[in-house]
Design a protein around this motif. Sequence first.
Motif, short mmCIF file in Angstrom:
data_model
loop_
_atom_site.label_atom_id
_atom_site.label_comp_id
_atom_site.label_asym_id
_atom_site.label_seq_id
_atom_site.Cartn_x
_atom_site.Cartn_y
_atom_site.Cartn_z
N PHE A 35 0.82 -1.21 0.00
CA PHE A 35 0.00 0.00 0.00
C PHE A 35 0.85 1.26 0.00
O PHE A 35 0.47 2.26 -0.59
CB PHE A 35 -0.95 0.03 1.20
N GLU A 36 1.99 1.22 0.66
CA GLU A 36 2.82 2.42 0.73
C GLU A 36 3.30 2.85 -0.65
O GLU A 36 3.55 4.02 -0.88
CB GLU A 36 3.99 2.23 1.67
N LYS A 37 3.40 1.90 -1.58
CA LYS A 37 3.81 2.25 -2.95
C LYS A 37 2.66 2.92 -3.71
O LYS A 37 2.89 3.66 -4.66
CB LYS A 37 4.27 1.00 -3.71
N ALA A 80 3.39 -1.32 13.32
CA ALA A 80 2.59 -0.73 12.24
C ALA A 80 3.54 -0.27 11.14
O ALA A 80 3.71 0.91 10.88
CB ALA A 80 1.76 0.42 12.78
N GLU A 81 4.18 -1.25 10.49
CA GLU A 81 5.24 -0.92 9.52
C GLU A 81 4.79 -0.01 8.39
O GLU A 81 5.47 0.98 8.10
CB GLU A 81 5.86 -2.20 8.96
N PRO A 82 3.67 -0.31 7.71
CA PRO A 82 3.29 0.59 6.62
C PRO A 82 3.05 2.02 7.09
O PRO A 82 3.45 2.97 6.43
CB PRO A 82 2.00 -0.03 6.07
N GLN A 83 2.44 2.16 8.26
CA GLN A 83 2.18 3.49 8.80
C GLN A 83 3.48 4.20 9.18
O GLN A 83 3.63 5.40 8.95
CB GLN A 83 1.25 3.41 10.02
N LEU A 84 4.42 3.46 9.75
CA LEU A 84 5.70 4.06 10.11
C LEU A 84 6.47 4.48 8.86
O LEU A 84 7.02 5.58 8.81
CB LEU A 84 6.53 3.10 10.97
#
Length: 136
Positions: A35-37, A80-84
């Motif tokens: 999602f981060e991409k 919360a890796e994607p959020q971080l």
Amino acid sequence: MNDAFQKMFAQMMQSGQEMARVFNPALEEVDARAFEKLVPTMPAEMLEMWFGRTFNREGLDAKTRLLLTIGAITCQGAVAEPQLRLTIRHALEAGASKREIAETIYQMSMFGGLPAMQKALEIAQEVYADDEEDAP
């Protein structure tokens, strides 16, 4: 993580995958880290509007708010890796230096513990490496 939390998390993931399958079968096996991409970093003006002085005119600027958010996510164990990852990218966009981000994460070792700090630092380094690969 304890067993109760792991069960709850697994149920949430299963529920999310079922919802994704109903909306679009191609989304059933979506990797949350991907999602981060899909979400580009917000421009500094938007960050300032949403996280900075627009909603709290006499308060903290966007950079400070985002550094605080990095600290909070670190204290939670950096799970919360994607959020971080996204927050680190946004903090950089808002004018935070890599050093300020690292200092924020280091400071959280006293509150979240050394493993949380180490995990957050690893994530930050991955973000920096990803950004360097994407640079023209």
